[in-house]
Design a protein around this motif. Structure first.
Motif, short mmCIF file in Angstrom:
data_model
loop_
_atom_site.label_atom_id
_atom_site.label_comp_id
_atom_site.label_asym_id
_atom_site.label_seq_id
_atom_site.Cartn_x
_atom_site.Cartn_y
_atom_site.Cartn_z
N VAL A 1 -1.94 -4.86 -0.49
CA VAL A 1 -2.64 -4.17 0.60
C VAL A 1 -2.16 -2.73 0.72
O VAL A 1 -2.96 -1.80 0.90
CB VAL A 1 -2.43 -4.93 1.93
N ILE A 2 -0.85 -2.53 0.61
CA ILE A 2 -0.29 -1.17 0.71
C ILE A 2 -0.67 -0.33 -0.50
O ILE A 2 -0.82 0.89 -0.41
CB ILE A 2 1.25 -1.25 0.86
N GLY A 3 -0.84 -0.99 -1.64
CA GLY A 3 -1.21 -0.28 -2.87
C GLY A 3 -0.01 0.23 -3.64
O GLY A 3 -0.03 1.33 -4.20
N ILE A 4 1.06 -0.58 -3.70
CA ILE A 4 2.27 -0.18 -4.41
C ILE A 4 2.59 -1.22 -5.48
O ILE A 4 2.21 -2.39 -5.36
CB ILE A 4 3.48 -0.04 -3.45
N PRO A 5 3.31 -0.83 -6.54
CA PRO A 5 3.75 -1.81 -7.54
C PRO A 5 4.70 -2.83 -6.90
O PRO A 5 5.35 -2.54 -5.89
CB PRO A 5 4.48 -0.96 -8.58
N PHE A 6 4.78 -4.00 -7.49
CA PHE A 6 5.60 -5.07 -6.93
C PHE A 6 6.28 -5.84 -8.05
O PHE A 6 5.66 -6.18 -9.05
CB PHE A 6 4.72 -6.03 -6.11
N TYR A 7 7.57 -6.10 -7.86
CA TYR A 7 8.34 -6.86 -8.84
C TYR A 7 9.25 -7.85 -8.12
O TYR A 7 9.63 -7.63 -6.97
CB TYR A 7 9.21 -5.94 -9.71
N VAL A 8 9.60 -8.92 -8.81
CA VAL A 8 10.59 -9.87 -8.33
C VAL A 8 11.85 -9.70 -9.17
O VAL A 8 11.79 -9.75 -10.40
CB VAL A 8 10.09 -11.33 -8.43
N TRP A 9 12.96 -9.46 -8.51
CA TRP A 9 14.25 -9.32 -9.20
C TRP A 9 15.07 -10.57 -8.99
O TRP A 9 15.26 -11.04 -7.85
CB TRP A 9 15.02 -8.11 -8.65
N ARG B 1 -3.05 -3.65 12.34
CA ARG B 1 -3.96 -2.53 12.07
C ARG B 1 -4.05 -2.23 10.58
O ARG B 1 -5.11 -1.84 10.07
CB ARG B 1 -3.48 -1.26 12.80
N ARG B 2 -2.96 -2.42 9.87
CA ARG B 2 -2.93 -2.13 8.43
C ARG B 2 -3.53 -3.26 7.60
O ARG B 2 -3.63 -3.15 6.39
CB ARG B 2 -1.50 -1.86 7.98
N GLY B 3 -3.89 -4.35 8.24
CA GLY B 3 -4.46 -5.47 7.51
C GLY B 3 -3.44 -6.32 6.77
O GLY B 3 -3.79 -7.01 5.80
#
Length: 363
Positions: free
Chosen positions: A57-65, A177-179
């Motif tokens: 939703v924010i539009g950022i890359p995501f990783y699991v460490w 508000r940001r969904g």
């Protein structure tokens, strides 16, 4: 990004402020089902999925460490050994010290990032001496500076706390508000690696026969009388009132509290609430947020002895790795192993692990 509302909004604010943000979720167990179940905001598969959806939703890359080994060695093993020794540790504080602002920050800096941003409620400011100061959050009910008191100046210089000027209701409204679907997700309260919240049962399982063979006497502080039996000292904490299973009431009819735990002798000593009162303590293994003090006194000096606990006016003397604290406002039920966090006004000076507590005996 734990999968809760606070870290999701913190990431959104950091991105909106123009930072190049990457969302990181920490896998703290190789078998997530062995940690707390249900969507509670930490350490489950559901939480990882909630964090991933928030990052989308924010539009950022995501990783699991995968930090399971570091977490087990630095937090879980510490928790086990402290309880086995009759002390009461704070695993959230240890996680901040060993994992989030050490292992994660070190890896982030090595990868070229500048800072770790989290959803903790605390404020950072630059002091007159140019050092980064940590202060209490605006929302004192949610203030988390106590569990961040272990952070050093170098770590603070590479940290961001975007929620420090907000209240929890404001953060939830902003998430909506940001969904962000986690807007109404409940906060986590229990220890994340104890699946059902039963600390005693979990310690029984992990300590095994070593723990089960530690049964012994429950003693009366005033008379030395044996009041009952227990199945292991690790099932008790200083100040505990419930679950003592003492067969008969005190002479004055008042409830009894745990005053002392001795794993070596296998005894648990109980007494009145007034017996819990302390007005001095010593701390070891101090960690300072800035310049190391030698003497702290005056109306602005306070200490906090529990997460979300009351502040106590104090006088603090520091000699190397030893910290002596005189409490001008007495405290009750404080256990070795807990942290004493020192403040000047709203500024966090540093933290130490409580080694001993004492009470001034009146003549």
């Amino acid at each position: 990004m734990s999968g809760g509302v606070d870290s999701a909004v913190a990431a959104a604010r950091a991105a909106e402020a123009g930072h190049d943000v990457t969302g990181i979720h920490l896998a703290l167990s190789r078998n997530p089902k062995s940690y707390r179940s249900g969507a509670r905001g930490c350490c489950t598969i559901e939480d990882a999925n909630d964090a991933r959806r928030a990052a989308d939703v924010i539009g950022i890359p995501f990783y699991v460490w995968d930090m399971s080994e570091e977490f087990h060695e630095g937090v879980v093993e510490d928790f086990l050994s402290e309880y086995a020794a009759g002390r009461t540790p704070n695993p959230c504080l240890r996680c901040n010290e060993k994992i989030k602002f050490a292992a994660v920050l070190d890896r982030g800096l090595a990868l070229g990032f500048d800072a770790v941003a989290t959803g903790h409620y605390a404020n950072l400011r630059t002091g007159a001496d140019g050092l980064v100061e940590m202060h209490r959050a605006v929302d004192h009910a949610k203030d988390q500076s106590y569990v961040l008191g272990v952070l050093t100046q170098d770590q603070l210089a590479h940290s961001l706390f975007p929620l420090g000027d907000s209240t929890k209701p404001d953060v939830r409204r902003e998430a909506e508000r940001r969904g962000l679907l986690v807007a109404d997700k409940p906060d986590s309260h229990d220890i994340c690696f104890v699946a059902d919240g039963d600390n005693g049962g979990w310690l029984d399982e992990k300590l095994g026969e070593q723990a089960l063979n530690r049964g012994g006497d429950i003693l009366d502080h005033a008379t030395g009388e044996v009041l009952g039996q227990h199945a292991g000292t690790h099932r008790f904490t200083i100040g505990q009132r419930k679950g003592l299973r003492i067969g008969h009431p005190a002479a004055d009819g008042q409830p009894r509290f745990v005053l002392d735990i001795s794993p070596v002798q296998g005894t648990v000593t109980v007494g009145s609430r007034e017996d819990l009162r302390i007005d001095a303590l010593t701390g070891i293994r101090p960690r300072w947020c800035g310049t190391v003090p030698s003497l702290l006194q005056g109306p602005e000096v306070t200490v906090q002895l529990r997460a979300h606990g009351a502040e106590h006016r104090a006088r603090v003397v520091v000699a190397g790795d030893d910290v002596a604290v005189e409490l001008l406002d007495p405290a009750y039920g404080i256990a070795p192993g807990q942290a004493v966090v020192i403040y000047e006004g709203s500024r966090v000076v540093g933290s130490a692990t409580i080694a001993t507590t004492s009470r001034t005996v009146s003549a």
